[in-house]
Write an enzyme that holds these catalytic residues in place. Sequence first.
Site, mmCIF file in Angstrom:
data_model
loop_
_atom_site.group_PDB
_atom_site.id
_atom_site.type_symbol
_atom_site.label_atom_id
_atom_site.label_comp_id
_atom_site.label_asym_id
_atom_site.label_seq_id
_atom_site.Cartn_x
_atom_site.Cartn_y
_atom_site.Cartn_z
ATOM 1 N N ARG A 1 -7.409 1.466 17.012
ATOM 2 C CA ARG A 1 -8.707 1.371 16.186
ATOM 3 C C ARG A 1 -8.955 -0.295 16.183
ATOM 4 O O ARG A 1 -8.153 -1.102 15.690
ATOM 5 C CB ARG A 1 -8.610 1.922 14.750
ATOM 6 C CG ARG A 1 -9.650 1.854 13.947
ATOM 7 C CD ARG A 1 -9.950 2.846 13.066
ATOM 8 N NE ARG A 1 -8.988 2.853 11.886
ATOM 9 C CZ ARG A 1 -8.489 3.830 10.821
ATOM 10 N NH1 ARG A 1 -9.730 4.719 10.832
ATOM 11 N NH2 ARG A 1 -7.863 3.459 9.954
ATOM 12 N N ARG B 1 1.694 4.931 6.423
ATOM 13 C CA ARG B 1 0.766 5.233 5.965
ATOM 14 C C ARG B 1 0.976 7.028 6.031
ATOM 15 O O ARG B 1 0.321 7.797 5.316
ATOM 16 C CB ARG B 1 -0.655 4.799 6.393
ATOM 17 C CG ARG B 1 -0.778 3.480 5.887
ATOM 18 C CD ARG B 1 -1.929 2.655 6.603
ATOM 19 N NE ARG B 1 -3.299 3.406 6.569
ATOM 20 C CZ ARG B 1 -4.331 3.081 7.484
ATOM 21 N NH1 ARG B 1 -3.879 2.635 8.580
ATOM 22 N NH2 ARG B 1 -5.410 3.897 7.193
HETATM 23 P P1 AMP Z 1 -7.892 4.248 3.656
HETATM 24 O O1 AMP Z 1 -9.160 3.402 4.040
HETATM 25 O O2 AMP Z 1 -8.384 5.679 2.928
HETATM 26 O O3 AMP Z 1 -6.782 4.688 4.583
HETATM 27 O O4 AMP Z 1 -7.170 3.515 2.438
HETATM 28 C C1 AMP Z 1 -6.638 2.508 2.669
HETATM 29 C C2 AMP Z 1 -5.686 2.022 1.544
HETATM 30 O O5 AMP Z 1 -6.279 1.984 0.227
HETATM 31 C C3 AMP Z 1 -4.610 3.102 1.276
HETATM 32 O O6 AMP Z 1 -3.341 3.008 2.279
HETATM 33 C C4 AMP Z 1 -4.042 2.984 0.096
HETATM 34 O O7 AMP Z 1 -3.167 1.836 -0.157
HETATM 35 C C5 AMP Z 1 -5.562 2.579 -0.782
HETATM 36 N N1 AMP Z 1 -5.911 3.829 -1.294
HETATM 37 C C6 AMP Z 1 -7.057 4.487 -0.812
HETATM 38 N N2 AMP Z 1 -7.556 5.415 -1.408
HETATM 39 C C7 AMP Z 1 -6.683 5.715 -2.329
HETATM 40 C C8 AMP Z 1 -6.224 6.589 -3.195
HETATM 41 N N3 AMP Z 1 -6.905 7.816 -3.423
HETATM 42 N N4 AMP Z 1 -5.080 6.594 -3.997
HETATM 43 C C9 AMP Z 1 -4.197 5.405 -3.729
HETATM 44 N N5 AMP Z 1 -4.377 4.585 -3.157
HETATM 45 C C10 AMP Z 1 -5.531 4.702 -2.241
#
Ligand code: AMP
Length: 233
Positions: free
Chosen positions: A142, A186
């Site tokens: 990506r 992740r």
């Molecule tokens: P994403 O873009 O959805 O993959 O999110 C990137 C990062 O943001 C994640 O790896 C978490 O560190 C944080 N994050 C996003 N959404 C959440 C959530 N609902 N709860 C906790 N951390 C979050």
Amino acid sequence: MAVESSIVGPVILLGPPGAGKGTQAKRVELQYHIPQISTGDILRENVKANTPLGHSAQEVMARGQLVPDELVNPMVAVRVREPDCDHGFILDGFPRTAAQAGWLDAFLDHEFFDKSLHVNGLPIVIRLDVDYNELLLRLTGRRSCPTCGRIYNVHLQPPKVDELCDDDGTKLVIRNDDREEVIRERLTAYVRQTQPVADYYEQKGRLMSVNGDLPVDQVTAQIFCIIDNSLRR
Ligand code: AMP
């Protein structure tokens, strides 16, 4: 054909990082005129703007771990109370733990949908299922354009010229948490913490699954079908 001013209510897209939640959420947004709320995007904006929230979340995000509920839940509440969410909204990346799912149900029940008499406050929950190796390929490849936000994949959807955006020629960047060691963390966090979210909704008979390995348009068609069916009920 886009659906005109229907009240859709909340839509939750579940699935591991790289499942295509962001892409599909944008299509749902256009089709049903409801905003996409990506907790990852809001957190990244806060990190960029160096807000107190961004400052607290930054290190946890860089390790690929979850930001604590005490920070994320109020952030979602503030966003969902904005008027553009009155007819519904799509949550992308939230809830990510069973505790967040329980908090969201209580929030929608007691607070949010009191102000709209027509809406069934129960979220439509759609999970995108994608094969693990396919996920690794999607995430390690990506790249995004820092100018226009367009997303590429060097393995699956490469730009015409190596590492440059087709639209504006900007050098593409790799997201800080798309490095391979962070990706594995992740995905592990997803299995450990987000699987219980799917279990939570499954036990309540509200989980709908979509085959996320299919071509992107077919995935979209399945998602629209689920939303349309729930509107007719
Ligand atoms: P994403 O873009 O959805 O993959 O999110 C990137 C990062 O943001 C994640 O790896 C978490 O560190 C944080 N994050 C996003 N959404 C959440 C959530 N609902 N709860 C906790 N951390 C979050």
